[in-house]
Design a protein around this motif. Structure first.
Motif, short mmCIF file in Angstrom:
data_model
loop_
_atom_site.label_atom_id
_atom_site.label_comp_id
_atom_site.label_asym_id
_atom_site.label_seq_id
_atom_site.Cartn_x
_atom_site.Cartn_y
_atom_site.Cartn_z
N ASP A 1 -13.24 14.29 8.54
CA ASP A 1 -13.74 14.79 9.27
C ASP A 1 -15.07 13.51 8.38
N PHE A 2 -14.95 12.77 7.90
CA PHE A 2 -15.42 11.64 7.05
C PHE A 2 -14.90 9.87 7.51
N GLY A 3 -13.97 10.52 8.41
CA GLY A 3 -13.43 9.29 9.39
C GLY A 3 -12.75 8.30 8.05
N ALA A 4 -11.95 9.56 6.71
CA ALA A 4 -11.43 8.76 5.50
C ALA A 4 -10.13 8.59 6.37
N PRO A 5 -9.14 7.49 5.82
CA PRO A 5 -8.46 7.44 6.33
C PRO A 5 -7.18 7.93 5.16
N ASN A 6 -5.61 8.17 5.70
CA ASN A 6 -4.99 8.53 4.80
C ASN A 6 -3.94 7.43 3.91
N LEU A 7 -4.25 7.81 3.17
CA LEU A 7 -3.56 6.20 2.72
C LEU A 7 -2.26 6.89 1.87
N ALA A 8 -1.02 8.23 2.71
CA ALA A 8 -0.03 8.23 1.80
C ALA A 8 0.98 8.13 3.08
N ASP A 9 0.64 8.03 3.80
CA ASP A 9 1.68 7.17 5.23
C ASP A 9 2.16 6.25 5.11
N ALA A 10 1.65 5.33 4.56
CA ALA A 10 2.69 3.88 4.25
C ALA A 10 1.78 3.17 6.01
N ILE A 11 0.95 3.37 6.13
CA ILE A 11 0.03 3.11 7.79
C ILE A 11 -1.33 2.78 7.72
N TRP A 12 -1.42 1.23 7.33
CA TRP A 12 -2.20 0.13 6.51
C TRP A 12 -3.40 -0.38 7.22
N PHE A 13 -4.09 0.01 8.01
CA PHE A 13 -5.55 -1.14 8.46
C PHE A 13 -5.97 -2.22 8.60
N TYR A 14 -5.97 -2.58 7.31
CA TYR A 14 -6.08 -3.60 7.09
C TYR A 14 -5.26 -4.73 5.68
N GLY A 15 -4.45 -3.86 5.65
CA GLY A 15 -2.71 -4.34 5.17
C GLY A 15 -2.73 -3.48 4.19
N GLY A 16 -1.71 -3.36 3.82
CA GLY A 16 -0.82 -2.95 3.08
C GLY A 16 -0.27 -3.36 1.54
N THR A 17 -0.34 -4.55 1.70
CA THR A 17 -0.31 -4.95 -0.21
C THR A 17 -1.28 -5.02 -0.91
N LYS A 18 -0.84 -5.08 -2.29
CA LYS A 18 -2.40 -4.56 -3.45
C LYS A 18 -3.25 -5.41 -3.43
N GLY A 19 -3.46 -6.76 -2.91
CA GLY A 19 -4.10 -8.15 -2.50
C GLY A 19 -5.48 -6.92 -1.13
N ASP A 20 -4.80 -6.59 -0.36
CA ASP A 20 -5.06 -6.05 0.53
C ASP A 20 -5.62 -5.04 0.76
N ILE A 21 -5.14 -4.03 -0.91
CA ILE A 21 -6.34 -2.91 -1.15
C ILE A 21 -7.13 -3.17 -1.86
N MET A 22 -6.79 -3.98 -2.43
CA MET A 22 -7.99 -4.25 -3.47
C MET A 22 -9.65 -5.15 -2.75
N SER A 23 -8.93 -5.97 -1.79
CA SER A 23 -10.17 -6.15 -1.39
C SER A 23 -11.00 -5.56 0.21
N GLN A 24 -9.74 -4.50 0.10
CA GLN A 24 -10.85 -3.32 1.18
C GLN A 24 -11.56 -2.86 0.16
N ILE A 25 -10.87 -2.62 -1.26
CA ILE A 25 -11.53 -1.20 -2.18
C ILE A 25 -13.11 -1.91 -2.35
N ARG A 26 -13.12 -3.66 -2.40
CA ARG A 26 -13.70 -4.08 -3.07
C ARG A 26 -15.40 -4.13 -2.27
N ARG A 27 -14.56 -4.62 -1.44
CA ARG A 27 -15.43 -4.95 0.24
C ARG A 27 -15.16 -4.51 1.22
N PRO A 28 -15.01 -3.53 1.85
CA PRO A 28 -14.58 -2.81 3.07
C PRO A 28 -15.00 -3.36 4.25
N LYS A 29 -14.16 -3.61 4.89
CA LYS A 29 -14.21 -4.15 6.65
C LYS A 29 -14.15 -2.92 6.73
N HIS A 30 -15.51 -3.09 7.74
CA HIS A 30 -15.34 -1.51 9.32
C HIS A 30 -15.62 -1.67 10.74
#
Lengths: 291, 244
Positions: free
Chosen positions: A232-261
């Motif tokens: 309903d919020f368009g919030a991606p599943n984080l538990a399925d190992a499918i990553w939209f903007y990359g699945g390394t720790k660096g990718d995830i940190m970057s997405q938390i810091r300044r998310p791409k939309h």
């Protein structure tokens, strides 16, 4: 050539023009009669053209559309309409039934389903492949449509709605969600902890660290306590190992810091309803469609 | 009569007079209709002159020679309409000087590319086209993202266009530079003025960078292509141009 002293060619008896090049003289033969007649005929033909086809701008008043219309009333737009009508007549055998049938009915009817998938595949190449890839496998920032990981829902109705209104687009009803830029609120250590916890959803072993509490405070409202996301919020599943903007720790940190939309345009303004329905059925058929 | 041309050829004044008469006939037939050219432009609502930023993007489009591979003219043929959308109207390119119809399609037609892809897609596509379209043979235009848009003379550019018939107002020209910078920002004090001066204008940070780059300008231009005309209200049978 009424001069009396014109020179005549000895061999043919034809007058010469009096011009001489290296001893060769030009004969003054008239143009062949057949050629002259063809020329005159084309001139008359052109006049006929002006009369029956649209040809000349006219002195119509300001703000008016002018030009002679021609007695045939032919326009290239009517010609287009006729050729479109011809193809529509061929499609009508399916299209009439397709337009009134529900998605369930189409799915149950082999013939209509094949029609929809074929039409959708063709429209997909023209309109969707540029972002989602020719085969629909997507790329970084553009969702893969072949798997069963759906951001906004994977049943035919949900896919149809996403195509119709787009995501973060200019349509009034567009699907919309925007993750806040946590770089403004959290420090690097906290973002790093959260990333570790997010990665733990898909890795073996238990997580024991400060990231869990931070996740539950900051992220769980949209992504769920278990990280499975909330559509309903368009919030991606984080538990399925499918990553939209990359699945390394660096990718995830970057997405938390300044998310791409990502933005998907709304197609309602571009495609007709029947094409959007065909596309929805086609995308649903690619492999990951949900009931 | 056909045998009398010797007299004509031997009298230079007579020759001159007949030459002028002959050329005048051809000239009148070719030139006079051009004075009423506007009567061949279909009546359709919504087409406005480019905003200063879009105009800067149009200038980039020209400079980079995009027209060498991309046309901007959807012909009224079934297959083209099916692929690209409603056929192009003369009204849609009436403020382009020069028009960008083109005659060669190495890449796809761009007459209705506006709104078809996201800004992000355009950014990636300009920086490295193969990142989004693997089979593409388009060269990269990454330098556009690094160069500031050429806005210093944009007001004078608009003045020049006004001389050839683009209806820019004094107010639009006076605010050209600020309008251009504001259109490429998510928030600006100039946005209200921009909306007043140009109908249906989209304002956002097109290239995601703080500065107003050539990429901002080009994407603003591409995103407006083919979106102005209100085609839903258009019928080619209409003979009167509706009041705008």
């Amino acid at each position: 050539m009424s001069d009396n002293n014109v020179e005549k060619d000895d061999f043919t008896g034809v007058e010469t023009t009096g011009h001489e090049w290296d001893g060769i003289k030009e004969l003054n033969n008239p143009s062949p009669r057949w050629w002259l007649l063809v020329l005159l005929a084309t001139i008359i033909w052109a006049v006929g053209y002006w009369i029956v086809y649209p040809a000349w701008p006219t002195l119509s008043g300001d703000g008016e559309r002018g030009g002679t219309e021609g007695t045939f009333g032919w326009t290239q737009y009517d010609q287009l309409k006729e050729s479109q009508a011809e193809i529509m007549a061929r499609r009508a055998a399916y299209l009439d039934r397709f337009n009134t049938a529900s998605f369930e009915e189409i799915k149950a009817n082999e013939e209509l389903y094949a029609f929809a998938v074929a039409g959708g595949a063709s429209a997909f190449k023209d309109n969707c492949a540029t972002c989602h890839g020719t085969g629909g496998s997507g790329s970084a920032g553009y969702p893969n449509l072949l798997d069963d990981d759906w951001l906004w829902g994977g049943d035919v109705d949900a896919i149809h709605e996403t195509i119709r209104v787009g995501v973060r687009g200019e349509h009034d009803e567009t699907r919309y969600s925007e993750m806040p830029a946590f770089g403004d609120m959290l420090g690097t250590k906290e973002i790093s902890d959260i990333s570790d916890y997010v990665l733990s959803f898909t890795s073996a072993g238990d997580y024991d660290g400060p990231g869990q509490e931070l996740y539950e405070q900051q992220c769980a409202a949209c992504h769920g306590m278990d990280g499975r996301g909330i559509r309903d919020f368009g919030a991606p599943n984080l538990a399925d190992a499918i990553w939209f903007y990359g699945g390394t720790k660096g990718d995830i940190m970057s997405q938390i810091r300044r998310p791409k939309h990502g933005v998907m345009p709304a197609w309602e303004t571009r495609l007709d309803e029947s094409t959007i329905r065909q596309l929805a059925i086609y995308v649903h058929s690619l492999g990951g469609g949900e009931e | 009569m056909l045998n009398k041309h010797k007299a004509l050829e031997k009298n230079s004044i007579l020759m001159l007079i007949f030459t002028v008469i002959t050329i005048s006939i051809g000239g009148i037939i070719e030139i006079v209709p051009l004075f009423r050219m506007e009567t061949t432009i279909e009546p359709v609502k919504g087409v406005r002159p480019y905003t200063p930023l879009e105009l800067a993007g149009y200038n980039v489009y020209l400079r980079e020679g995009c027209y060498n591979c991309h046309s901007q003219q959807i012909r009224p043929l079934r297959d083209e309409v099916e692929r690209y959308g409603h056929y192009s109207l003369a009204a849609e390119s009436m403020y382009d000087h020069p028009f960008q119809w083109g005659s060669k399609r190495t890449g796809p037609d761009l007459a209705r590319v506006g709104g078809k892809y996201s800004d992000l897609w355009h950014i990636q596509h300009m920086i490295r086209p193969q990142d989004v379209v693997p089979e593409s043979i388009m060269p990269p235009y990454a330098h556009l993202a690094k160069k500031g848009a050429d806005l210093a003379d944009i007001a004078r550019d608009m003045e020049a266009l006004r001389m050839v018939g683009v209806p820019y107002t004094d107010e639009q020209i006076a605010n050209a530079y600020n309008d251009a910078v504001a259109q490429a920002q998510d928030e600006s004090d100039y946005h209200d003025g921009l909306v007043e001066r140009y109908s249906k204008v989209t304002m956002r940070n097109f290239d995601g960078q703080k500065t107003t780059t050539e990429l901002d300008a080009l994407i603003a231009y591409l995103q407006v292509l083919g979106t102005m005309a209100e085609l839903k209200d258009y019928s080619h049978d209409g003979t009167k141009r509706s009041a705008e």
